[in-house]
Design an enzyme around this catalytic site. Structure first.
Site, mmCIF file in Angstrom:
data_model
loop_
_atom_site.group_PDB
_atom_site.id
_atom_site.type_symbol
_atom_site.label_atom_id
_atom_site.label_comp_id
_atom_site.label_asym_id
_atom_site.label_seq_id
_atom_site.Cartn_x
_atom_site.Cartn_y
_atom_site.Cartn_z
ATOM 1 N N CYS A 35 0.811 -1.033 0.002
ATOM 2 C CA CYS A 35 0.102 -0.069 -0.190
ATOM 3 C C CYS A 35 0.956 1.165 -0.035
ATOM 4 C CB CYS A 35 -0.877 0.051 1.353
ATOM 5 S SG CYS A 35 -1.846 1.597 1.396
ATOM 6 N N ASP A 42 -0.526 -5.588 0.368
ATOM 7 C CA ASP A 42 -1.692 -5.658 -0.244
ATOM 8 C C ASP A 42 -1.743 -7.100 -1.012
ATOM 9 O OD1 ASP A 42 -3.309 -3.345 0.303
ATOM 10 O OD2 ASP A 42 -2.425 -2.163 -1.403
#
Length: 119
Positions: A35, A42
């Site tokens: 992220c 992520d």
């Protein structure tokens, strides 16, 4: 292993049936990146579908290309569109579609899709 998508090389090989329209599906259920806001990992399930032109992508190089995102801070939408752009540049496909279903964050699950040629 390439450190980033900029360093990764998508290798190709000649399409064995260049006159035939057929779909190739590539399923990448363990994609990861970072992220860009929090730096946290992520995860996503990416699906690539394409109708090849003269070239097909070599899957080992695709695996290394996908792994090169592991330490890259990028928004989910940018990742899906970058993968589409990089594959279009390498393959010049008849059609190509990339879909990324990213893991939920804060109760929101994001899916992003991009296609070539644009609809």
């Amino acid at each position: 292993m390439p450190a980033s998508p900029d360093e990764a090389k998508l290798e190709t090989f000649p399409n064995c049936r260049p006159g035939r329209r057929f779909w190739i599906h590539l399923d990448c259920p363990e994609f990861s990146s970072l992220c860009p806001v929090t730096g946290q990992p992520d995860t996503a399930h990416l699906v690539i579908r394409y109708v090849p032109g003269e070239r097909c992508v070599e899957t080992k190089s695709l695996k290394f290309y996908m792994a090169s995102y592991r330490n890259l801070p990028a928004f989910n939408e940018e990742i899906v569109n970058r993968i589409l752009d990089d594959l279009v540049a390498a393959l010049d496909p008849v059609e190509l579609h990339v879909s990324g279903k990213f893991g939920a964050r804060g109760g929101i699950q994001l899916t992003c899709e991009a296609s070539h040629p644009e609809a």
